[in-house]
Design a protein around this motif. Sequence first.
Motif, PDB file in Angstrom:
ATOM      1  N   UNK A 237       0.831  -1.204   0.000  1.00 26.33           N
ATOM      2  CA  UNK A 237       0.000   0.000   0.000  1.00 26.33           C
ATOM      3  C   UNK A 237       0.869   1.258   0.000  1.00 26.33           C
ATOM      4  N   UNK A 238       1.942   1.220   0.775  1.00 29.36           N
ATOM      5  CA  UNK A 238       2.846   2.370   0.851  1.00 29.36           C
ATOM      6  C   UNK A 238       3.560   2.601  -0.474  1.00 29.36           C
ATOM      7  N   UNK A 239       4.023   1.513  -1.092  1.00 28.09           N
ATOM      8  CA  UNK A 239       4.746   1.663  -2.358  1.00 28.09           C
ATOM      9  C   UNK A 239       3.827   2.192  -3.456  1.00 28.09           C
ATOM     10  N   UNK A 240       2.572   1.776  -3.441  1.00 30.21           N
ATOM     11  CA  UNK A 240       1.630   2.301  -4.442  1.00 30.21           C
ATOM     12  C   UNK A 240       1.457   3.810  -4.288  1.00 30.21           C
ATOM     13  N   UNK A 241       1.364   4.265  -3.039  1.00 34.49           N
ATOM     14  CA  UNK A 241       1.188   5.696  -2.809  1.00 34.49           C
ATOM     15  C   UNK A 241       2.449   6.476  -3.192  1.00 34.49           C
ATOM     16  N   UNK A 242       3.616   5.938  -2.849  1.00 29.73           N
ATOM     17  CA  UNK A 242       4.866   6.603  -3.231  1.00 29.73           C
ATOM     18  C   UNK A 242       4.993   6.707  -4.747  1.00 29.73           C
ATOM     19  N   UNK A 243       4.557   5.656  -5.424  1.00 29.10           N
ATOM     20  CA  UNK A 243       4.608   5.672  -6.893  1.00 29.10           C
ATOM     21  C   UNK A 243       3.706   6.764  -7.460  1.00 29.10           C
ATOM     22  N   UNK A 244       2.524   6.952  -6.867  1.00 28.52           N
ATOM     23  CA  UNK A 244       1.616   8.018  -7.315  1.00 28.52           C
ATOM     24  C   UNK A 244       2.232   9.395  -7.110  1.00 28.52           C
ATOM     25  N   UNK A 245       3.027   9.525  -6.045  1.00 28.25           N
ATOM     26  CA  UNK A 245       3.670  10.801  -5.761  1.00 28.25           C
ATOM     27  C   UNK A 245       4.844  11.078  -6.685  1.00 28.25           C
ATOM     28  N   UNK A 246       5.299  10.053  -7.370  1.00 30.07           N
ATOM     29  CA  UNK A 246       6.450  10.225  -8.248  1.00 30.07           C
ATOM     30  C   UNK A 246       7.774   9.905  -7.584  1.00 30.07           C
ATOM     31  N   UNK A 247       7.730   9.316  -6.387  1.00 28.16           N
ATOM     32  CA  UNK A 247       8.965   8.887  -5.729  1.00 28.16           C
ATOM     33  C   UNK A 247       9.465   7.629  -6.425  1.00 28.16           C
ATOM     34  N   UNK A 248      10.721   7.627  -6.819  1.00 27.00           N
ATOM     35  CA  UNK A 248      11.306   6.488  -7.523  1.00 27.00           C
ATOM     36  C   UNK A 248      11.819   5.488  -6.491  1.00 27.00           C
ATOM     37  N   UNK A 249      11.219   4.321  -6.425  1.00 27.39           N
ATOM     38  CA  UNK A 249      11.561   3.317  -5.404  1.00 27.39           C
ATOM     39  C   UNK A 249      12.444   2.236  -6.014  1.00 27.39           C
ATOM     40  N   UNK A 250      13.570   1.961  -5.366  1.00 29.52           N
ATOM     41  CA  UNK A 250      14.491   0.905  -5.791  1.00 29.52           C
ATOM     42  C   UNK A 250      14.610  -0.108  -4.646  1.00 29.52           C
ATOM     43  N   UNK A 251      14.033  -1.281  -4.816  1.00 33.45           N
ATOM     44  CA  UNK A 251      14.156  -2.330  -3.803  1.00 33.45           C
ATOM     45  C   UNK A 251      15.163  -3.382  -4.282  1.00 33.45           C
ATOM     46  N   UNK A 252      15.573  -4.255  -3.359  1.00 29.73           N
ATOM     47  CA  UNK A 252      16.627  -5.247  -3.637  1.00 29.73           C
ATOM     48  C   UNK A 252      17.857  -4.541  -4.225  1.00 29.73           C
ATOM     49  N   UNK A 253      18.131  -3.360  -3.689  1.00 29.97           N
ATOM     50  CA  UNK A 253      19.219  -2.528  -4.214  1.00 29.97           C
ATOM     51  C   UNK A 253      20.212  -2.234  -3.089  1.00 29.97           C
ATOM     52  N   UNK A 254      21.350  -2.867  -3.151  1.00 29.27           N
ATOM     53  CA  UNK A 254      22.384  -2.650  -2.130  1.00 29.27           C
ATOM     54  C   UNK A 254      23.325  -1.549  -2.586  1.00 29.27           C
ATOM     55  N   UNK A 255      23.602  -0.611  -1.699  1.00 32.12           N
ATOM     56  CA  UNK A 255      24.492   0.506  -2.016  1.00 32.12           C
ATOM     57  C   UNK A 255      25.941   0.070  -1.849  1.00 32.12           C
ATOM     58  N   UNK A 256      26.740   0.280  -2.903  1.00 31.75           N
ATOM     59  CA  UNK A 256      28.158  -0.088  -2.849  1.00 31.75           C
ATOM     60  C   UNK A 256      29.027   1.093  -2.466  1.00 31.75           C
ATOM     61  N   UNK A 257      28.625   2.304  -2.868  1.00 33.66           N
ATOM     62  CA  UNK A 257      29.436   3.487  -2.594  1.00 33.66           C
ATOM     63  C   UNK A 257      28.593   4.743  -2.808  1.00 33.66           C
ATOM     64  N   UNK A 258      28.943   5.799  -2.074  1.00 31.94           N
ATOM     65  CA  UNK A 258      28.291   7.095  -2.267  1.00 31.94           C
ATOM     66  C   UNK A 258      29.364   8.120  -2.603  1.00 31.94           C
ATOM     67  N   UNK A 259      29.142   8.880  -3.668  1.00 30.07           N
ATOM     68  CA  UNK A 259      30.091   9.941  -4.043  1.00 30.07           C
ATOM     69  C   UNK A 259      29.389  11.287  -3.915  1.00 30.07           C
ATOM     70  N   UNK A 260      30.059  12.343  -4.333  1.00 32.02           N
ATOM     71  CA  UNK A 260      29.495  13.671  -4.203  1.00 32.02           C
ATOM     72  C   UNK A 260      28.334  13.959  -5.129  1.00 32.02           C
TER      73      UNK A 260
END
Length: 441
Positions: A237-260
């Motif tokens: 239910x939450x993901x459906x609402x986020x999708x309507x808002x235009x929030x881009x959801x990435x699941x099963x996504x592990x972060x390897x590094x963060x840059x600037x």
Amino acid sequence: MNSAHQKPHRIVIVGGGAGGLELATRLGRKYGRGGAAEITLVDRHRTHVWKPKLHEIASGSMDTSAHEVDYLAHSHRHSFRYRIGEMVGLDRERREIQVAPFIDDEGRNVTQARVFGYDTLIIAIGSRTNDFGTPGVQAHTVRLESQSDAKRFHARMVNACIRAHTQAAPLRPEQLHVAIIGAGATGVELAAELHRTTREVVAYGLDRIDPDKDIKVSLIEAADRVLPALPPRLSQATERLLDKLGVEVHTSARVAEVSGDCVCLADGRMLAAELVVWAAGVKAPDFLSNLAGLETNRINQLVVGATLQTTRDPDIFAFGDCAACPCGGTDGNVPPRAQAAHQQAAHLVTQMKLKLAGKPLRDYRYRDFGSLVSLGKFSTVGNMMGGPMGGSLMIEGMLARVMYESLYKMHELALHGWPKVIVDTLARLLTRRGGQHVKLH
């Protein structure tokens, strides 16, 4: 009660979060005024804001001045002592805690290093985010652990919008992109609030920015769904609402590094973003892992028994996010939630009454009333325990919103009582009607 020749029992509480401040307030009212005990609260900040509200400060949808509690004034009103500083050491044999010097924003010493003696020590210093050693997190992300963190992110967001509006060059792909790493309650709530507040900021004359084209919010989660700690139907239910808002959801996504300017995922994808919030994983502060021989677990939590006493010292208690406490009757530990800290604070008031009277302590048993997640003005979703057939009942909309707000009111009532809560609530409503709905600085 203490005789004229007997010193009052010294109760030192370290940590002025939701649980610690509630406990100090209740004990101050009960024992501080009569002199039966001397209650001291130690915290490195000057003011308190309920931690589940940090995402509202970060997004600019909450005026902190209307919600923060000044420790010094509050302690005076409720008969306990507030001492500023950060606990950095413990001497169990001498029953003393060491507190580091407090240094102001200009680099000047306000207090020197100090030592406070105790008869009973209660540790409630909360949790920190766990970056799991991910490269770039320390340098390029903001963590929502305190008011200053939330204010820092908000200032960056507003500055980014003003910069984009005034610059002559075209916007860079990452310039007004926000990446939130971690789709637990904090990450989800922040994503929903930012969708609204970024558009409101732009509406105040920053007309060179097209919010639908230029502003982007991404939510990144290593698990296979958002809100992984809650039932799947709530996640859906939450993901459906986020999708309507235009929030881009990435699941099963592990972060390897963060840059600037981007977030690099383990599968090779690169998500452009200059504004990055790390809201994934929790652990207790690192210094607890080697604190005077007290037992800790792999995420630095102090291990406590059912009475909330630490396993190696009965005069030291711990509760809230920094404690690994058995649920009671079920496997696992009490989850790091505000409702647990609230329950444990109330239980410790009873424990201190029994301890002062020399009576046996009682076991704490966690009661799970469910979970609620606010999606700003768009919706609120949650599950309440004790539904039909003893299971959980999914709720959303106005009912869920009222119940979500009631959690905060319970915290305020524990601190202030009914008269002040009613007056403050009415004042906020009147102020909000007549003013702007987003903070611009």
